[in-house]
Write a protein that holds these residues in place. Structure first.
Motif: not given
Length: 375
Positions: A366-375
């Motif tokens: 989740e941390e990696l995914y959120i950062d990739a899309l909207i972080g």
């Protein structure tokens, strides 16, 4: 982090409430749909004659007030049995606290395989009584010793052909081809059920998706999402994903099949399609807490009644949630088969969601995914 996809269960209740309020579901139709989802016991069946009260715990969310208002009069009037719907959410932590304190107030839980596994390991749910509940009336693999499937839902690839001059994408590799298929995409803000698309876009066979997702594979999938970052709008709730298509903000995206079921009737002809190629199929699960107030037999009888194939068809027609009973799936009208993730032809195209993988990896992913899309 919670191992049940509670947001979907909240969304499902809200769909039923929206249709009831809009007048497209009668009161009895509304109750029938909710009964099939486990939000209420089924009407007119008499299975709870020995129970003084039945409490169904689900992820009711914002729908709880309307559910309580409707059910408080209609269900009790028809059966004479007091009913309470608790929308607080049957998280493993809450169930464990109830059982260990000897203060159990729920009889049946609308859970998921991940949560059921956690609760079983903690010893706080009962074995399913397969002398009462029929293991053959669910999709293969969803009859566990301690939980049993209650319905199916899935993610599919939704498209608006009028916004795609070169035709609609046929698979997830096409979705990543922004030159051939220009336009804005949408994916869920949460990582659940989304990584699979990136893995398939890299050419990994669907049966190998979760084996691929070791640490290196996970980072490769995240990097794949970074490629699309400028072409993605994320959705947080089912209604948001629906509105993105209604308002013409996206040309394609990964959304719940239940919202697509609504969109097929809301969009103009020729402006909306759904494919389950490379989609993700996920079951909901029934579980029964230890020491449930109504008793084991009442809870198991309720679960058995929800396996009625005709009821599951009514439920699918009302809100688009897929029947888990294979006999029910065969009764879905042919014109609706394309919208049914439980249809055999669609199941063959889909990745079967791994609660085990997400249970172990979701927080990090989740941390990696959120950062990739909207972080």
């Amino acid at each position: 982090m919670e191992t049940t996809d509670e947001q979907f269960k909240i969304d499902l209740a809200e769909i039923a409430v929206e249709k009831y309020k809009a007048g497209s579901l009668s009161r009895r139709g509304f109750l029938t749909a909710l009964g099939a989802m486990g939000l209420v016991p089924l009407l007119g069946k008499g299975a709870h004659a020995q129970a003084s009260e039945i409490v169904i715990c689900n992820w009711g969310g914002a729908a709880s007030d309307i559910l309580a208002d409707v059910l408080g009069t209609a269900y009790t009037a028809e059966t004479g049995i007091p009913l309470r719907v608790d929308g607080a959410g049957p998280s493993p932590g809450k169930v464990r606290a109830m059982v260990e304190s000897g203060a159990v107030v729920w009889d049946v839980l609308d859970s998921g395989a991940g949560s059921a596994i956690v609760m079983n390991e903690a010893g706080v749910i009962q074995p399913i009584d397969y002398d009462i509940v029929d293991a053959s009336k669910v999709l293969e693999g969803t009859a566990l010793p301690f939980a049993i499937g209650n319905y199916l839902f899935g993610y599919g690839l939704a498209t608006n052909p009028t916004m795609l001059p070169n035709g609609v994408p046929q698979n997830w590799a096409d979705v990543w081809d922004v030159e051939q298929f220009p336009g804005i995409r949408t994916f869920r803000k949460s990582v659940r059920g989304q990584l699979e698309s990136a893995v398939l876009a890299m050419g990994i066979p669907k049966e190998d998706v979760y084996d691929f997702l070791d640490e290196d594979g996970l980072r490769a999938a995240i990097a794949k999402f970074r490629e699309l970052r400028e072409n993605i709008i994320v959705w947080g709730s089912g209604s948001e994903s629906q509105n993105l298509f209604l308002q013409g903000e996206v040309a394609m995206g990964k959304i719940w099949s239940t919202r697509a079921f609504l969109l097929k009737d809301q969009m103009e002809p020729g402006t909306f399609e759904l494919s389950f190629e490379g989609g993700v199929l996920q079951p909901g699960m029934w579980a029964v807490p230890q020491k449930n107030p109504a008793g084991t037999e009442a809870a198991m009888n309720f679960i058995a009644l929800t396996q009625d194939p005709d009821l599951q068809i009514e439920w699918f027609n009302a809100i688009g949630n897929a029947p888990i009973n294979p006999e029910a799936a065969a009764k879905v009208p042919s014109e609706l088969a394309a919208w049914n993730p439980a249809d055999a032809a669609n199941v063959a195209k889909m990745v079967i969601y791994s609660d085990e993988w997400y249970g172990k990896n979701q927080v990090h992913a989740e941390e990696l995914y959120i950062d990739a899309l909207i972080g």
